[in-house]
Each structure stands twice: as structure tokens, then as C-alpha cells.
Motif scaffolding. Structure first.
Motif, PDB file in Angstrom:
ATOM      1  N   PRO A 111     -14.461  -7.554  -3.597  1.00 53.77           N
ATOM      2  CA  PRO A 111     -13.515  -8.045  -2.368  1.00 53.77           C
ATOM      3  C   PRO A 111     -14.130  -7.886  -1.073  1.00 53.77           C
ATOM      4  N   TYR A 112     -13.728  -8.607   0.150  1.00 59.50           N
ATOM      5  CA  TYR A 112     -14.680  -8.556   1.389  1.00 59.50           C
ATOM      6  C   TYR A 112     -14.346  -7.536   2.223  1.00 59.50           C
ATOM      7  N   GLN A 113     -13.160  -6.809   2.119  1.00 57.09           N
ATOM      8  CA  GLN A 113     -12.729  -5.788   3.077  1.00 57.09           C
ATOM      9  C   GLN A 113     -13.547  -4.641   3.261  1.00 57.09           C
ATOM     10  N   GLY A 114     -13.644  -4.178   4.237  1.00 58.93           N
ATOM     11  CA  GLY A 114     -14.448  -2.860   4.531  1.00 58.93           C
ATOM     12  C   GLY A 114     -15.880  -3.090   4.299  1.00 58.93           C
ATOM     13  N   VAL A 115     -16.790  -2.164   3.690  1.00 57.37           N
ATOM     14  CA  VAL A 115     -18.182  -2.225   3.361  1.00 57.37           C
ATOM     15  C   VAL A 115     -18.501  -2.153   2.060  1.00 57.37           C
ATOM     16  N   THR A 116     -19.160  -3.052   1.506  1.00 56.47           N
ATOM     17  CA  THR A 116     -19.917  -3.056   0.225  1.00 56.47           C
ATOM     18  C   THR A 116     -21.219  -2.792   0.293  1.00 56.47           C
ATOM     19  N   MET A 117     -21.544  -1.385  -0.396  1.00 53.14           N
ATOM     20  CA  MET A 117     -23.072  -1.231  -0.352  1.00 53.14           C
ATOM     21  C   MET A 117     -23.475  -1.661  -1.753  1.00 53.14           C
ATOM     22  N   ILE A 118     -24.919  -2.189  -1.919  1.00 58.67           N
ATOM     23  CA  ILE A 118     -25.497  -2.569  -2.874  1.00 58.67           C
ATOM     24  C   ILE A 118     -26.853  -2.027  -3.049  1.00 58.67           C
ATOM     25  N   SER A 119     -27.253  -1.024  -3.874  1.00 53.60           N
ATOM     26  CA  SER A 119     -28.371  -0.123  -4.006  1.00 53.60           C
ATOM     27  C   SER A 119     -29.065  -0.424  -5.346  1.00 53.60           C
ATOM     28  N   GLY A 120     -30.250   0.024  -5.211  1.00 54.97           N
ATOM     29  CA  GLY A 120     -30.984  -0.229  -6.579  1.00 54.97           C
ATOM     30  C   GLY A 120     -32.448   0.072  -6.015  1.00 54.97           C
ATOM     31  N   GLY A 121     -33.422   0.249  -7.115  1.00 52.80           N
ATOM     32  CA  GLY A 121     -34.780   0.171  -6.894  1.00 52.80           C
ATOM     33  C   GLY A 121     -35.454  -1.128  -6.603  1.00 52.80           C
ATOM     34  N   PRO A 122     -36.697  -1.252  -6.650  1.00 52.09           N
ATOM     35  CA  PRO A 122     -37.281  -2.431  -6.284  1.00 52.09           C
ATOM     36  C   PRO A 122     -37.326  -3.479  -7.588  1.00 52.09           C
ATOM     37  N   GLY A 123     -37.197  -4.820  -7.211  1.00 51.42           N
ATOM     38  CA  GLY A 123     -37.005  -5.744  -8.174  1.00 51.42           C
ATOM     39  C   GLY A 123     -35.734  -5.835  -9.067  1.00 51.42           C
ATOM     40  N   THR A 124     -34.729  -5.065  -8.485  1.00 50.49           N
ATOM     41  CA  THR A 124     -33.245  -5.358  -9.020  1.00 50.49           C
ATOM     42  C   THR A 124     -32.553  -6.323  -8.595  1.00 50.49           C
ATOM     43  N   GLY A 125     -33.164  -7.340  -7.780  1.00 48.85           N
ATOM     44  CA  GLY A 125     -32.150  -8.408  -7.158  1.00 48.85           C
ATOM     45  C   GLY A 125     -31.315  -8.169  -6.248  1.00 48.85           C
ATOM     46  N   LYS A 126     -31.456  -7.119  -5.407  1.00 49.24           N
ATOM     47  CA  LYS A 126     -30.595  -6.797  -4.682  1.00 49.24           C
ATOM     48  C   LYS A 126     -30.162  -7.673  -3.340  1.00 49.24           C
ATOM     49  N   THR A 127     -31.392  -8.358  -2.916  1.00 51.73           N
ATOM     50  CA  THR A 127     -31.640  -9.475  -1.865  1.00 51.73           C
ATOM     51  C   THR A 127     -30.638 -10.620  -2.358  1.00 51.73           C
ATOM     52  N   VAL A 128     -31.247 -11.065  -3.445  1.00 47.84           N
ATOM     53  CA  VAL A 128     -30.552 -12.442  -3.717  1.00 47.84           C
ATOM     54  C   VAL A 128     -29.093 -12.384  -4.378  1.00 47.84           C
ATOM     55  N   VAL A 129     -28.678 -11.123  -4.515  1.00 49.99           N
ATOM     56  CA  VAL A 129     -27.329 -10.728  -5.035  1.00 49.99           C
ATOM     57  C   VAL A 129     -26.279 -10.757  -3.776  1.00 49.99           C
ATOM     58  N   ALA A 130     -26.932 -10.225  -2.648  1.00 50.46           N
ATOM     59  CA  ALA A 130     -26.346 -10.223  -1.411  1.00 50.46           C
ATOM     60  C   ALA A 130     -26.229 -11.554  -0.743  1.00 50.46           C
ATOM     61  N   LEU A 131     -27.443 -12.378  -0.888  1.00 49.99           N
ATOM     62  CA  LEU A 131     -27.291 -13.715  -0.281  1.00 49.99           C
ATOM     63  C   LEU A 131     -26.276 -14.431  -0.926  1.00 49.99           C
ATOM     64  N   HIS A 132     -26.090 -14.193  -2.491  1.00 49.55           N
ATOM     65  CA  HIS A 132     -24.977 -15.071  -3.071  1.00 49.55           C
ATOM     66  C   HIS A 132     -23.749 -14.531  -3.121  1.00 49.55           C
ATOM     67  N   ARG A 133     -23.616 -13.269  -2.297  1.00 43.57           N
ATOM     68  CA  ARG A 133     -22.147 -12.793  -2.085  1.00 43.57           C
ATOM     69  C   ARG A 133     -21.967 -13.451  -0.805  1.00 43.57           C
ATOM     70  N   ALA A 134     -22.747 -13.736   0.114  1.00 43.81           N
ATOM     71  CA  ALA A 134     -22.433 -14.308   1.498  1.00 43.81           C
ATOM     72  C   ALA A 134     -21.919 -15.631   1.008  1.00 43.81           C
ATOM     73  N   ALA A 135     -22.671 -16.370   0.238  1.00 46.71           N
ATOM     74  CA  ALA A 135     -22.152 -17.828   0.025  1.00 46.71           C
ATOM     75  C   ALA A 135     -20.550 -17.767  -0.939  1.00 46.71           C
ATOM     76  N   TYR A 136     -20.713 -16.899  -1.624  1.00 48.75           N
ATOM     77  CA  TYR A 136     -19.447 -16.717  -2.168  1.00 48.75           C
ATOM     78  C   TYR A 136     -18.298 -16.079  -1.255  1.00 48.75           C
ATOM     79  N   LEU A 137     -18.369 -15.502  -0.264  1.00 50.82           N
ATOM     80  CA  LEU A 137     -17.299 -14.995   0.640  1.00 50.82           C
ATOM     81  C   LEU A 137     -16.782 -16.479   1.346  1.00 50.82           C
ATOM     82  N   LEU A 138     -18.002 -17.012   1.861  1.00 51.10           N
ATOM     83  CA  LEU A 138     -17.589 -18.329   2.316  1.00 51.10           C
ATOM     84  C   LEU A 138     -16.713 -19.405   1.851  1.00 51.10           C
ATOM     85  N   TYR A 139     -17.055 -19.177   0.617  1.00 52.29           N
ATOM     86  CA  TYR A 139     -16.212 -20.128  -0.426  1.00 52.29           C
ATOM     87  C   TYR A 139     -14.875 -19.771  -0.524  1.00 52.29           C
TER      88      TYR A 139
END
Length: 726
Positions: free
Chosen positions: A207-235
Motif C-alpha cells: 500500500p502507498y500510505q505512510g512510509v515503506t522501508m526497503i532494506s537489504g545488503g548489496p546486490g539484493t535489488g533494492k533500487t530496481v524494486v523501488a523504481l518498479h514500485r514507483a511505476a506500480y503506484l503511478l499505475y
């Protein structure tokens, strides 16, 4: 070739032909939609034509409105259709009820409005990412299509429900994810829309409300997951987020260049991308390209700078105290420096500096009136008129209370004496010297070269002093050539008159959703800057404390808690390292654990069998050793080669490898944040530790960038960082 091999090859060719036929149909339909949108744009442009430049008849308003609506809608549609859609169709679901669904970057329908491709963000596409053999979600087979341009060149299948599968159902390949991980990298990030895993999809669709925190070590795909989340929220919430805006913030301009094509490739263009150093560019010209020393970065990022800047604004613009001295009808009236300082302080306690000129002049007149001798027989209105009409008074006000820009104010800190007054009891003498030297190195005027940390200080000053009054200029009603305009501009935009400054308006742009990547590096002052742009926003915050370049992790954590407040909070942890080979990550993990025992270490799922190579420059010749190591890496990997070095060596090593190959990138460890390369050369790790406020944690970032091979290069034997390796 055996009969079995021949049958296998024939089956693959048949399946590729089947998928190619559907992909061809989709692109044909997409071309038809593009032609239709261009026709709409041409029709809209022809709706209203005029040779008038500065006025319009009232009866022409309807024509102008219709033209603007056509222009806006057609431009919006063409932006989606003209985006780079390599691999437009990337997935197929064969369902237990016999239905076949194709999944792609955008939704495409045929002439009868039947779906040819389902948008990857639609609920109907969710099983493509969530279905597993234990929970197949009514899916028999999941197929990933690998395309080059419009051509299908590969297929990877997962059989999810064998009991429901037809006996003749074809299953091809060994899994799309591992195939994708083994491919060579380029200089721009690729989306992972075809290989999203279940734990990643859960974070994307939260869900978009509030704050969604995505954590994880190097190479876990945090950045691309976050970018795909932005695209999903816009859709999923188009009206809310397209009108309110989405801001994506990354650690550097190098990083923003790296990710800039991800969202457009997913069908989204309506997102603002900014490096943390240029977030304040909506209120002041700043890019944040210059690199701070670790000492200067630590000072500028601290919340102590809030008090320093408040005192700075209170300092009069002159180095020497002024005195107001006027003659009214032969009587001399004087306001000394002490009185002027009290007036200035009183006004600034209730007004921002650039909005307080009128109040300051009123206070001056009141103070002068109180000093008027009794024998000076004047009414108050007459007295004010005489005073304000004198040249001495006007010249004094212009010198004592001029409009001030944030850059001009911040550069005043280059003056050691003024900085000493503003930072007294807040910064030590040593810290004052570091700060003053940084602003002397920045340059002067509009050509000042700011750092990323300066952006937050400039933004703080804009908030303290308010906007500079604008000078009104006349402009033509109509644009001479629409080819010179990169965005839709309506007639109302051109007709809107210049408005007076609203003292209650915020000068900065605000957003409905803010995505912050590499959040562990955001300083407390930068969090204040971001909060001004998202006071009513929902947030996605991505980070890993073990990779932090900010020395005081507790202060940064408190800033995040203050930002969250009482808003709903959900956390997602990415547990699998898809980027780093196990051999590389094992070395990096040993380095960081000694300095940061609480590091969140993900599980590396790939192994190349190639151990990292630890080199020492022969005779200390780093330039020659760097050139040799880079040539070897270029021979060993097909994709990009990253040379990660301390800032002090950036210029020399960039020159040393220039011209060797376009596949090479030379970056500092902070610029390497969020990036990945097939082969990585880390130069003088000890210097990287010494030149970064994050120390070993920043070295950990550098060591975890490669997808295939890691090489380190020390200037001399006995490097300190190697002690953690045993």
C-alpha cells in the motif's frame, strides 16, 4: 546431432515462432495506435490559428481551450507510445482454465478492445511474479520471453502446476532469473520487470500510505524494486500520483544517469529524478557536483548548521556597522548600530528577510519618530513623508536591507570573522577553518561550484530568507515555434499575469510520493530538505546502514524517525544477493563485519569459481598497474569495467585509462553507490577508507559492485584493510 537433439531444436524453433507471431501482432497494433495519436495531435494543432501576439478575443476562448486539451492529451499518449519498449512483451501465463495471458511493459488491446498484452502492474499480471509451485495461483506454466528489439530470441519456462498441465505442454530453459544474472552489464540499469521475485513483488505492490522501508545488503535489488514500485503506484493510483508528482532521489548524478531509462521502459515518464545534491534546484541553481572532504561533509550535514545559518541571516550585509543619520528641518536624527541591530532582530523574529523590508522600514520610522525633538512641529504622516523622500534614507535602506539570495548568503561563510560570529559556541575553531576553506574554494557569484551537502544548506537559507522579489517582464501570448518547447504549454500559462509573492506560499515544489534511494547516506540536513518537499507525501525509503557514508549513524536514524513521525510504517527486507558472486561477497563481508558487526549480510546465490585478485603495484607505480589491471579485466569480461578509486586519485586515473575502451567507468566510491559492473578494480582501499567519513563501510560499497570479477590494487605491501582477511 541425435534424433533427440533434433527434436529439441525443432521444438524450440516452433515455440519461438509462435511467440514471435504474437509479438509481431502487438507491435503492429502499437504502430496503429501511434499513427492515431499523431493524427489527433495534428487535428488539435489546426483547431485555432492566429497572428495576434499579445491579446485574444473573448469569443476565441473556446477554440483555445479545445486546442490545449487536444495538445495535452495527444502529447501524453505519444509519450507512452514512443517510449523505448525493447522487450515490450516479456511474459506469458498459461492458466489452468486454458486462458493465455501475455504480460508486458504497457497494456495493448486489439481493434475489438481485447487484451493483446496486460500491463505488468495490473492485478491480472500479479501471478507472473507471485505464483510458485506450492501456490500456482491457477497458472500451469510461466514463460519469460527474451527479446532483442522486436525479435524473440529466447524462452525460459517454469512449470508451476504439473498436475494441471497437458501432457503435450512444452517446458523450455533452466530459469529466467539465473539467465538474466549471467548477462553482461551496460552503462545504464536494466529493469527487472521480467524476473521479479516474490519477496520483491511484495514490496513493489505494498500500500502507498505512510512510509515503506526497503532494506537489504548489496546486490539484493533494492533500487530496481523501488523504481518498479514507483511505476506500480503511478499505475494503480494514477490520479493521485500523476497530479501530485513523484520524486525519485539518488546519491549522485552518475547514479541518476544510470537509472534514467528504467521508469520510461516501464511505461512511466511522469517522474522527477534528482540527485540528492540537486534536490534544491527547484529554488536555487545547484547541481552538487563538487566533492566535499570528509571533514567538510560531516560539518555541513550536521543539524548544528541550522543555528549557524539562522545567525548568518541575522548578520547585516556590511562588514562594518552602519549608523542612520538624517537631518529633518535642521534637526539631526540618529539611530546607532545597537538600535539598528535590535530592530533587525525584532523584524527577523517575525518575518523572513526578503519579506521583511516593509516591516523594517516601519520600525525605522517608528524609532526616528521617537527621537524627534518636541520643537520639531510635524504630524506623523508629514514626518514620514519627509524622511522617506530623502536620498540619505533611501540609500541607507538599500544598503542595510537589500534583497538577498541564498547562494550569496552562504558564500559569506568564507569570511572567517563573520563565520566566527555565526558559529560561536556551535562549531569548534578547527571546524570553522574547514568550513570557511570549503566556501573559499567554491568560487564566487553565479559560477560558484557547490557540493551535494551545500544543496541542503542553500535550501535551508531559502526557507529562512524567503524568495527574492522578481522583476516583471512582458512576454508574447503565443510561442513562436513549438519545436523549441519540450513540454506542453497551454494558453493559460502564457496569459497568466505575474503575481505578488504570497508570504505563506512555499517556494519549493512538493510531491505526493518521494522515493529515497541510498537513504543511509542522507545527512540530517538533507532530511530537512526532503521533508519540505514531502510534508504530506507517502514515502519509499531504501537503504542499508552497513553501506553508510555518514559517520554518525544514530543521528541519521533519528532524522529518519522524525521524518516518519506517526505515519504508518511497513518494512521489507531483501535477503538474496543476486549481483555478487559468492567468492566476491565472502571477501567483502569479512571486511565490513570487523568494523560493523551488525551488518545485514544477504545470501549470495551465484558462484563463478573465480576468487578476487589482490594486487600490489610494482614499485608503487599505480598508474601503470591500473592500466595493466584494466586491460586484463577488459579481456576477461564482456560488459562494463568499473575503476573505483579515492577522490584524490580520480583525475589521474581517469586520464590513465582514457581511450582504452568505452566500457570503462572511473568513479569514486560514493559515485559507485547503487551501480554495478561486470569487472571492478578497487584502487588503494586504504585511501578509500581514509578519505570517506564512512570509513570501512564505504570500502564495503566498492567491493560489492562487481557481477563477475573483483581486483584490488594497493600501492604498497602490508595494506591495513587486508588485516580483516586474516
Amino acid at each position: 546431432m541425435t534424433n533427440a537433439d533434433s527434436r529439441s531444436t525443432g521444438t524450440l524453433e516452433h515455440e519461438l515462432a509462435v511467440e514471435q507471431a504474437h509479438v509481431d501482432l502487438v507491435y503492429t497494433r502499437l504502430a496503429e495506435a501511434t499513427r492515431s495519436a499523431k493524427q489527433v495531435a495534428a487535428s488539435g494543432k489546426a483547431l485555432y490559428q492566429s497572428d495576434r501576439a499579445n491579446f485574444v478575443r473573448e469569443e476565441d476562448g473556446t477554440g483555445l481551450y479545445e486546442r490545449d486539451v487536444f495538445a495535452f492529451q495527444s502529447a501524453k499518449r505519444l509519450a507512452v507510445l514512443d517510449a523505448e519498449h525493447e522487450g515490450l512483451v516479456f511474459g506469458r501465463l498459461d492458466r489452468t482454465d486454458g486462458e493465455i495471458r501475455y504480460v508486458g511493459r504497457i497494456g495493448v488491446r486489439d481493434a475489438d478492445y481485447e487484451p493483446l498484452v496486460i500491463d505488468w502492474r495490473a492485478p491480472a499480471a500479479e501471478p507472473f511474479y507471485r505464483a510458485t509451485p506450492s501456490n500456482p495461483m491457477q497458472v500451469t506454466r510461466r514463460r519469460v520471453l527474451r527479446c532483442s528489439g522486436m525479435k524473440v530470441i529466447g524462452i525460459e519456462d517454469d512449470l508451476l502446476d504439473g498436475d494441471a498441465a497437458d501432457v503435450e505442454l512444452v517446458v523450455i530453459g533452466e530459469g529466467a532469473l539465473m539467465a538474466a544474472l549471467s548477462r553482461a552489464r551496460g552503462h545504464q540499469m536494466k529493469d527487472i520487470v521480467a524476473t521479479i521475485q516474490a519477496e520483491q513483488d511484495e514490496a513493489i505492490r505494498a500500500p502507498y500510505q505512510g512510509v515503506t522501508m526497503i532494506s537489504g545488503g548489496p546486490g539484493t535489488g533494492k533500487t530496481v524494486v523501488a523504481l518498479h514500485r514507483a511505476a506500480y503506484l503511478l499505475y494503480s493510483h494514477r490520479r493521485r500520483f500523476e497530479s501530485g508528482g513523484v520524486l525519485v532521489v539518488g546519491p549522485s548524478q552518475v547514479f541518476m544517469n544510470y537509472i534514467e531509462r528504467v521508469l520510461p521502459s516501464l511505461g512511466e515518464e511522469s517522474v522527477t529524478l534528482r540527485s540528492i545534491g540537486s534536490v534544491a534546484s527547484d529554488v536555487v541553481p545547484v547541481r552538487g557536483d563538487r566533492i566535499d572532504s570528509s571533514e567538510a561533509l560531516t560539518i555541513k550535514g550536521s543539524l548544528r548548521m541550522v543555528e549557524v545559518l539562522k545567525r548568518l541571516v541575522g548578520e547585516p550585509p556590511q562588514s562594518m556597522p552602519l549608523e542612520l543619520r538624517l537631518t529633518v528641518r535642521g534637526e539631526v536624527l540618529t539611530l546607532n548600530a545597537g538600535t539598528l541591530a535590535r530592530i533587525r532582530g525584532d523584524v527577523l523574529s517575525h518575518h523572513k528577510l526578503n519579506l521583511g523590508r516593509e516591516a523594517a522600514e516601519t520600525a525605522l520610522l517608528n524609532a526616528l519618530w521617537r527621537r524627534k525633538p518636541a520643537e520639531l512641529d510635524l504630524e506623523r504622516d508629514e514626518f514620514d513623508d519627509i524622511v522617506t523622500s530623502t536620498a540619505a534614507y533611501r540609500m541607507f535602506c538599500n544598503a542595510w536591507w537589500p534583497p538577498l539570495t541564498a547562494p550569496a548568503a552562504l558564500l559569506r561563510l568564507s569570511d572567517p570573522l563573520l563565520l566566527a560570529r555565526a558559529a560561536d559556541s556551535v562549531l569548534s575553531e578547527a571546524e570553522q577553518q574547514v568550513l570557511s576553506a570549503s566556501y573559499r574554494a567554491a568560487g564566487v557569484g553565479e559560477k560558484a561550484n557547490w557540493t551535494a551537502a551545500d544543496g541542503a544548506l542553500l535550501d535551508e537559507l531559502v526557507n529562512l530568507i524567503g524568495p527574492v522579489p522578481e522583476v516583471e517582464t512582458e512576454s508574447s501570448l503565443f510561442i513562436d515555434s513549438d519545436e523549441e518547447v519540450s513540454e506542453v504549454v497551454t494558453t493559460m500559462d502564457r496569459m497568466s499575469p505575474a503575481r505578488e509573492i504570497d508570504p505563506f506560499a512555499t517556494p519549493h515544489q512538493t510531491y505526493a510520493h518521494i522515493l529515497v534511494d541510498e537513504a543511509q547516506d542522507i545527512t540530517p540536513m538533507q532530511w530537512r530538505m526532503l521533508r519540505r518537499r514531502g510534508s504530506q507525501a507517502s514515502w519509499t525509503v531504501v537503504g542499508d546502514p552497513a553501506q553508510s557514508s555518514w559517520p554518525d549513524t544514530e543521528e541519521a536514524a533519528r532524522a529518519v524517525i522524525d521524518m516518519i513521525g506517526s505515519a504508518p510504517l511497513r518494512r521489507f527486507r531483501m535477503s538474496t544477493n543476486y549481483r555478487s558472486p559468492a567468492e566476491v561477497f565472502d571477501l567483502a563481508a569479512r571486511v565490513v563485519i570487523e568494523a560493523y558487526p551488525d551488518a545485514d549480510l544477504p545470501t549470495a546465490v551465484r558462484s563463478t569459481g573465480i576468487q578476487p585478485e589482490l594486487l600490489v603495484a610494482p614499485e608503487g607505480d599505480l598508474v601503470a598497474a591500473t592500466q595493466s589491471a584494466v586491460r586484463d579485466l577488459l579481456d576477461q569480461v564482456e560488459g562494463t569495467v568499473g575503476v573505483i578509486c579515492p577522490p584524490s586519485r580520480l583525475a589521474d586515473l581517469s586520464a590513465a585509462v582514457a581511450g582504452l575502451s568505452e566500457r570503462i567507468a572511473v568513479v569514486t566510491p560514493l559515485e559507485a553507490k547503487g551501480l554495478e559492473y561486470d569487472g571492478v578494480l578497487v584502487v588503494t582501499p586504504d585511501d578509500i577508507v581514509d578519505e570517506s567519513p564512512g570509513g570501512v563501510r564505504v570500502l564495503y560499497v566498492a567491493l560489492t559492485r562487481p557481477t563477475q570479477r573483483l581486483v584490488t590494487l594497493d600501492a604498497e605491501p602490508g595494506a591495513i584493510w587486508r588485516k580483516s582477511l586474516g
